[in-house]
Design a protein around this motif. Structure first.
Motif, PDB file in Angstrom:
ATOM      1  N   ALA A 137       0.919  -1.110  -0.006  1.00 34.64           N
ATOM      2  CA  ALA A 137       0.058  -0.023  -0.018  1.00 34.64           C
ATOM      3  C   ALA A 137       0.731   1.255   0.125  1.00 34.64           C
ATOM      4  CB  ALA A 137      -0.911   0.108   1.108  1.00 34.64           C
ATOM      5  N   ARG A 138       2.150   1.216   0.397  1.00 31.71           N
ATOM      6  CA  ARG A 138       3.029   2.299   0.200  1.00 31.71           C
ATOM      7  C   ARG A 138       3.243   2.713  -0.932  1.00 31.71           C
ATOM      8  NH1 ARG A 138       7.613   2.666   5.034  1.00 31.71           N
ATOM      9  NH2 ARG A 138       6.443   2.017   6.564  1.00 31.71           N
ATOM     10  N   ASP A 139       3.175   1.795  -1.935  1.00 33.20           N
ATOM     11  CA  ASP A 139       3.129   2.302  -3.473  1.00 33.20           C
ATOM     12  C   ASP A 139       1.819   3.137  -3.777  1.00 33.20           C
ATOM     13  OD1 ASP A 139       5.162   0.520  -3.652  1.00 33.20           O
ATOM     14  OD2 ASP A 139       3.792  -0.939  -4.511  1.00 33.20           O
ATOM     15  N   SER A 155     -13.487   0.438  -1.577  1.00 34.44           N
ATOM     16  CA  SER A 155     -11.850   0.708  -2.001  1.00 34.44           C
ATOM     17  C   SER A 155     -10.879   0.128  -0.957  1.00 34.44           C
ATOM     18  CB  SER A 155     -11.651   2.249  -2.064  1.00 34.44           C
ATOM     19  OG  SER A 155     -10.332   2.352  -2.657  1.00 34.44           O
ATOM     20  N   PHE A 156      -9.701   0.424  -0.894  1.00 37.09           N
ATOM     21  CA  PHE A 156      -8.775   0.243   0.116  1.00 37.09           C
ATOM     22  C   PHE A 156      -8.044   0.974   0.702  1.00 37.09           C
ATOM     23  CE2 PHE A 156      -4.660  -1.681   0.550  1.00 37.09           C
ATOM     24  CZ  PHE A 156      -4.808  -2.312   1.625  1.00 37.09           C
ATOM     25  N   PHE A 157      -7.942   1.246   2.004  1.00 38.68           N
ATOM     26  CA  PHE A 157      -7.143   1.893   2.762  1.00 38.68           C
ATOM     27  C   PHE A 157      -6.535   0.919   4.059  1.00 38.68           C
ATOM     28  CE2 PHE A 157     -10.410   4.988   0.974  1.00 38.68           C
ATOM     29  CZ  PHE A 157      -9.357   5.684  -0.089  1.00 38.68           C
ATOM     30  N   PRO A 158      -5.344   0.838   4.173  1.00 41.08           N
ATOM     31  CA  PRO A 158      -4.864  -0.001   5.214  1.00 41.08           C
ATOM     32  C   PRO A 158      -5.502   0.185   6.779  1.00 41.08           C
ATOM     33  CG  PRO A 158      -3.031   0.499   3.910  1.00 41.08           C
ATOM     34  CD  PRO A 158      -4.015   1.437   3.615  1.00 41.08           C
ATOM     35  N   SER A 191     -13.453   0.024   3.688  1.00 41.22           N
ATOM     36  CA  SER A 191     -13.160   1.422   3.288  1.00 41.22           C
ATOM     37  C   SER A 191     -13.978   1.676   1.826  1.00 41.22           C
ATOM     38  CB  SER A 191     -11.470   1.171   2.469  1.00 41.22           C
ATOM     39  OG  SER A 191     -10.632   0.945   3.436  1.00 41.22           O
ATOM     40  N   ALA A 192     -13.906   3.046   1.622  1.00 43.72           N
ATOM     41  CA  ALA A 192     -14.483   3.564   0.692  1.00 43.72           C
ATOM     42  C   ALA A 192     -14.079   4.866  -0.082  1.00 43.72           C
ATOM     43  CB  ALA A 192     -16.182   4.025   0.898  1.00 43.72           C
ATOM     44  N   GLU A 193     -14.515   4.854  -1.507  1.00 43.75           N
ATOM     45  CA  GLU A 193     -13.977   6.181  -2.189  1.00 43.75           C
ATOM     46  C   GLU A 193     -15.431   6.776  -2.251  1.00 43.75           C
ATOM     47  OE1 GLU A 193     -11.133   7.369  -3.247  1.00 43.75           O
ATOM     48  OE2 GLU A 193      -9.955   5.583  -3.885  1.00 43.75           O
ATOM     49  N   THR A 198      -6.705  -2.939  -5.992  1.00 46.09           N
ATOM     50  CA  THR A 198      -6.299  -2.324  -4.827  1.00 46.09           C
ATOM     51  C   THR A 198      -5.163  -3.153  -4.327  1.00 46.09           C
ATOM     52  OG1 THR A 198      -8.037  -3.050  -3.430  1.00 46.09           O
ATOM     53  CG2 THR A 198      -8.157  -0.775  -4.499  1.00 46.09           C
ATOM     54  N   PRO A 199      -4.211  -2.718  -3.588  1.00 43.04           N
ATOM     55  CA  PRO A 199      -2.967  -3.343  -3.099  1.00 43.04           C
ATOM     56  C   PRO A 199      -3.523  -4.730  -2.344  1.00 43.04           C
ATOM     57  CG  PRO A 199      -2.538  -1.312  -2.659  1.00 43.04           C
ATOM     58  CD  PRO A 199      -3.752  -1.486  -3.337  1.00 43.04           C
ATOM     59  N   ASN A 200      -4.767  -4.690  -1.656  1.00 39.95           N
ATOM     60  CA  ASN A 200      -5.124  -5.663  -0.872  1.00 39.95           C
ATOM     61  C   ASN A 200      -5.507  -7.082  -1.542  1.00 39.95           C
ATOM     62  OD1 ASN A 200      -7.122  -4.212  -1.505  1.00 39.95           O
ATOM     63  ND2 ASN A 200      -8.413  -4.931  -0.061  1.00 39.95           N
ATOM     64  N   ARG A 201      -5.749  -6.761  -2.862  1.00 41.69           N
ATOM     65  CA  ARG A 201      -6.451  -8.120  -4.023  1.00 41.69           C
ATOM     66  C   ARG A 201      -5.535  -8.557  -4.889  1.00 41.69           C
ATOM     67  NH1 ARG A 201     -11.879  -8.811  -3.260  1.00 41.69           N
ATOM     68  NH2 ARG A 201     -11.022 -10.553  -4.314  1.00 41.69           N
TER      69      ARG A 201
END
Ligand SMILES: [Zn+2]
Lengths: 338, 691
Positions: A152-154, A247-250, A255-257, B49-52
């Protein structure tokens, strides 16, 4: 003797009423009521009047005096008022010459939008918190469930000061810092500058974000949706609709956009919204229980949400600004418009 | 990720246009970023997304789509037929970085070019065809998300594989011929004598498959994601493979991918395939996650049918069953075992997300939190900054917001001395430009640049201010961040006459005095800066701003040399307040009330001729400290220099206001004090009365 006074009063009254100027009136005042005036002289001659007539004489002469005085005053007022009206007709200033003042400056549009958002959220009971901009990797990433080498740092190009110190990439770094100091429940907004190692037509390396988070018992995802809807309506008007996308945030889960209906085309589709009718405006989610662990909160007792949005993006949509690179340029002709 | 519409349809038989499909995926967390039309078909560009990482393949995306669309998933069926010969020898020396490694050898292949159907599919996915063997490994990579690597078996010394770290080996030549410098902990694939691949990142030139290759060793492995990401980051080498390894591949399905590729190779390039060697010493343990329906509903904020929850989880490939609890009649808890391709599902909250995602965020209602009122203290600094900014704006200033970066050279342009604290700046290791490589320790140079930009664009009479942090390196891990206010005022000959009358210094000083009054800061002094002048200001035209004997800022005319360095002309005044946080200590939040005077004042003027070195403040101080309690105030109303006064003299005129708190003053009361003030000024300041 009495008839003499009657006659004098009549003549004097006539002359006063026929006077042609203020000066004439003043001359007549002297002629009749001055120290040697005709009526004054008569008054002085009272001593020569037999005592039994004196009372009637005195009364007559005083009555004549006040009659003349009032005639004179009214004539004087008439002439003074004419004179004033005359001068009012002549005296003029050029009312079109520019006024003298220090023209007010303007706040930067980023500040204006930030202030507006802060006002909205403080009205909902959120408090303002701050944190350092040059931040430990720990608070910017690790405490937000992004250990070193986490993919996720990317998602964010990061400026590094050293291996452990970064320029914060989001104001989410304030989350754990605040939780470490403050026990739940809390409602906090963290406004401020953030940095990304990225510069092109649509990116600038420093911009502003507002992070908001709320932790309490029984906070639900529907509450997040409600609060964000309320805020979007306040900023962009109540005709704006919002939609949430997974969406995805760690540091949030789920998570949502959050998209809002395009303010430029009203949802019909245009260049700004890439013909979709929707514009991505912020990221949000329910705070990941791991963040509570990091902060030392009891993860099963509390739930909460967090959201973050880019201030310049909001400003661009609100004012219709088409180039983000204008924000750091500080051209007065740009700044003067908001 | 590029997903060809027709390839996806091989796995799920949907009846949707590409746009409809894209919308459904978007609303389930896979954003359609673009639709591209190639010569033969539509390709969807989908954000994963990076988690998938499980969706970084056609098969994985199809598996997800089948759950989203509630349609059956038609999986591949793979079986290797006619295995001949023993699989290769494999030794894993570094178990944590490589928990599983499988390989087969295929002998007697004819490498060459690929059939059109294969190259079409690769090109639709943005992959350039190379040769049949390489193309097949890439095909399976795109299809199944498992990176594979084919070695030329005849170029592997000993025909065997060893997985271990670089150790003392310092360099490695990758496929593309570039020399890579190794770190000791980087993971390599070795044969008997030499490294043959940078594990998971790139194969070596010394073992690569060529057109003449007849025997190959086909690798399918799992590498620890963080290690791959680090190696890729440090070497600057990146590939479709390293991207997927860094995000996490499916450790449970790498043998399936190996078999899929082996089958295709035999089918398209001929040859005989060996048995599989599969080193997997510590198979990953499955985990059980418990979650209640109540928890799912309470976090999402809606009541979702239990059957919907169960069906959704099952359709996503999650082994889902009800927990039997004999002590309770209700079966309200689910036990879920995620499959090996869903490493992102670790705890109950991950299950909640899966349910919410497929339930549809659109179907979640909007509510407002019901909470207990709690005190919301105001942020004092933010509040004060807001007041200060508004005061500056009302005084005609525009707010600048600059990047927090500066060019370190600018510190020289400001003529700062070697030991100046502003030279202790923080450097950015990876700046975008050298000009932006340091964090600002002063706001002055960027404001000067704002001035210059606006002047060059024909703007005039400029007034800018900025409130921002500076960052000073004090040797601690983090710098000291201080919030400062800097203002700059420019005047030139274009000023309207009444504007031009004063020099800019007095304009800006007035603005500051007003600003400090607005925030209730009293007792502010402007003291000639003398030897404490900032090097970038004019030594004779600069004051230190002082409160309670503490220096809080400075104001002065820009040093002519600095103006030249910044290519500026005109009358430029700069003011700084150094620490707005510290200022809060002096600004009483509640103003102190004083009784309104009940008795009238008497005013007397004094016109003096004094030496040029005597300041207005000197005279004022003498008057106010003369010891009489009826002196209320003293204010300057005129300054004159020029004929008939000598060149080193000036005339100052003051109005002194006298008032008593207990009486109406008589002229005789004032005469006496006024006379003593005059003799005091004559004696102490060498003043002469001006006739
Ligand atoms: Zn639009």
């Amino acid at each position: 003797m009495l008839s003499e006074i009657e006659a004098l009063r009549e003549t004097a009254g006539d002359e006063i009423n026929k006077a042609g100027s203020l000066k004439d009136v003043q001359d007549l005042k002297v002629k009749y009521l001055g120290k040697k005036g005709l009526l004054t002289v008569k008054l002085r001659s009272m001593g020569a009047i037999p005592p039994e007539e004196r009372r009637a004489f005195g009364s007559l002469i005083n009555e004549a005096k006040s009659y003349l005085e009032s005639a004179i005053t009214s004539q004087e007022n008439r002439f003074r008022s004419d004179e004033l009206n005359q001068s009012l007709r002549i005296e003029k200033i050029d009312v079109t010459v520019p006024g003298r003042y220090i023209p007010a400056g303007q706040l930067h549009p980023s500040t204006k939008v930030l202030d507006e958002l802060i006002t909205i959220f403080t009205g909902l009971g959120f408090t303002v918190a701050e944190g350092p901009e040059v931040e430990l990797d720990f608070y910017n990433f690790e405490a937000l469930n992004m250990p070193k080498e986490h993919p996720a740092r990317d998602m964010q190009d990061t400026f590094y000061v050293s291996d452990d110190v970064v320029l914060r990439t989001h104001t989410s770094s304030v989350q754990v810092r605040t939780m470490e100091k403050t026990p739940p429940p809390l409602r906090v907004i963290a406004p401020g500058k953030v940095y990304r190692c990225d510069a092109d037509v649509s990116h600038i390396p420093m911009f502003h974000q507002l992070e908001g988070f709320m932790v309490d018992k029984n906070i639900r995802m529907s509450d997040l949706k409600g609060v964000l809807e309320l805020f979007i309506h306040r900023v962009f008007g109540s005709n704006t609709s919002i939609r949430l996308r997974p969406s995805f945030f760690p540091f949030t889960e789920p998570s949502a956009e959050i998209d809002m209906s395009c303010v430029i085309c009203g949802g019909k589709g245009c260049n700004v919204c890439s013909q979709t009718g929707w514009i991505e405006i912020l990221g949000a989610g329910m705070i990941n229980p791991r963040i509570y662990e990091m902060a030392g909160y009891a993860p099963d007792k509390y739930t909460g949400f967090a959201f973050g949005l880019g201030i310049e993006r909001v400003a661009m949509l609100k004012y219709g600004i088409d180039d983000i690179r204008l924000f750091p340029e500080n051209d007065r002709r740009f700044l003067a418009q908001f | 990720m590029l997903v060809p519409y027709s390839w996806l349809k091989e796995f799920v038989d949907f009846d949707l246009t590409s746009s409809e499909l894209g919308h459904r995926l978007t609303m389930a967390g896979f954003e359609l970023e673009a639709e591209e039309l190639t010569a033969t078909e539509t390709v969807l560009d989908i954000g994963v997304t990076p988690n998938r990482p499980d969706c970084l393949s056609i098969r994985g995306m199809a598996r997800e789509a089948s759950a989203i669309l509630k349609l059956p998933f038609k999986d591949l069926s793979v079986s290797v037929k006619g295995e001949a010969g023993q699989g290769p020898s494999i030794t894993i020396e570094e178990n944590t970085l490589c928990p599983r490694y499988a390989a087969r050898t295929i002998t007697g292949v004819r490498n060459g070019s690929s059939p059109k159907w294969l190259t079409d599919k690769l090109e639709a996915c943005g992959v350039r065809p190379v040769s049949l063997i390489v193309d097949i490994t890439n095909y399976v990579l795109m299809e199944m998300g498992q990176p594979l690597h084919a070695f030329d078996l005849d170029r592997l010394s000993g025909g065997r594989i060893v997985v271990k770290q670089a150790g003392d080996t310092k360099e490695f030549f990758a496929l593309d011929g570039t020399k890579t410098v190794l770190e000791p902990d980087m993971l390599l694939i070795w044969d008997d004598e030499k490294p043959v691949a940078l594990a998971g990142v790139m194969g070596g030139a010394n073992s690569e498959v060529s057109d003449n290759t007849v025997n190959i060793l086909l690798e399918s492995a799992y590498f620890f994601p963080a290690s791959i990401r680090k190696t890729s980051r440090l070497t600057g080498l990146a590939s479709e493979s390293s991207f997927r390894f860094a995000r996490g591949t499916d450790i449970g399905a790498l043998d399936l991918a190996l078999d899929r590729a082996a089958t295709l190779i035999v089918e398209l390039a001929g040859g005989e395939v060996s048995t599989i060697t599969d080193i997997y010493p510590l198979p990953v343990q499955t985990r059980e996650i418990e979650v209640t329906f109540e928890k799912i509903n309470s976090i999402i904020g809606v009541n979702i049918e239990q059957s919907f929850v169960e069906n959704t989880l099952i359709s996503l490939g999650l082994d889902t069953r009800r927990k039997i609890d004999t002590s309770r009649s209700l079966e309200d808890t689910l036990i879920i075992i995620p499959p090996s391709f869903r490493n992102d599902i670790q705890t109950d909250i991950d299950i909640v997300e899966e349910v919410a995602r497929l339930y549809g965020y659109d179907n979640i209602p909007s509510t407002l939190p019901s909470v207990h009122m709690s005190p919301a203290p105001e942020h004092e600094l933010y509040k004060q900054i807001k007041t200060m900014k508004n005061s500056m704006v009302m005084s005609g200033f525009y707010e600048a917001v600059n990047f927090s970066f500066m060019n370190p050279n600018m510190l020289d342009q400001l003529l700062l001395r070697k030991e100046d604290h502003r030279r202790s700046f923080i450097s950015i290791k990876n700046p975008l430009r050298q000009e932006d490589s340091a964090m600002r320790t002063t706001l002055v140079p960027t404001l000067l640049q704002n001035l210059s930009l606006n002047l060059n664009r024909g703007e005039k009479m400029l007034r800018f201010f900025e409130v921002a942090r500076t960052y000073t390196d004090t040797g601690d891990k983090l710098p000291v961040e201080r919030t400062e206010l800097t203002a700059i005022l420019h005047k030139d000959k274009s000023a309207a006459l009444w504007e031009a009358r004063n020099v800019g210094y007095y304009d800006l000083k007035g603005v500051l005095e007003n600003l400090l009054r607005v925030i209730n800061l009293h007792g502010v002094e402007f003291v000639p800066s003398c030897d404490k002048t900032e090097p970038y200001l004019h030594p004779g035209k600069t004051a230190i701003i002082r409160v309670n004997d503490e220096n809080i800022g400075t104001i002065g005319v820009l040093h002519p040399g600095v103006a030249v360095a910044f290519d500026l002309k005109g009358d430029i005044t700069v003011a700084e307040i150094w620490d707005l946080n510290k200022l809060l200590e002096y600004t009483a939040a509640i103003p102190e009330y004083r009784t309104i005077p009940r008795f009238p004042y008497i005013e007397r003027d004094i016109a003096l001729v004094v030496s040029d070195s005597v300041t207005a403040a000197d005279v004022k101080r003498e008057v106010l400290t003369s010891g009489s309690d009826i002196i209320e105030s003293v204010s300057l109303f005129d300054i004159y220099k020029g004929k008939p006064l000598p060149a080193d003299k000036k005339s100052l005129a003051f109005a002194v206001r006298y008032r008593s708190t207990s009486d109406t003053l008589k002229d005789s009361d004032v005469e006496e004090v006024h006379g003593s003030i005059i003799s005091r000024l004559q004696k102490n300041l060498g003043a002469e009365l001006r006739s």
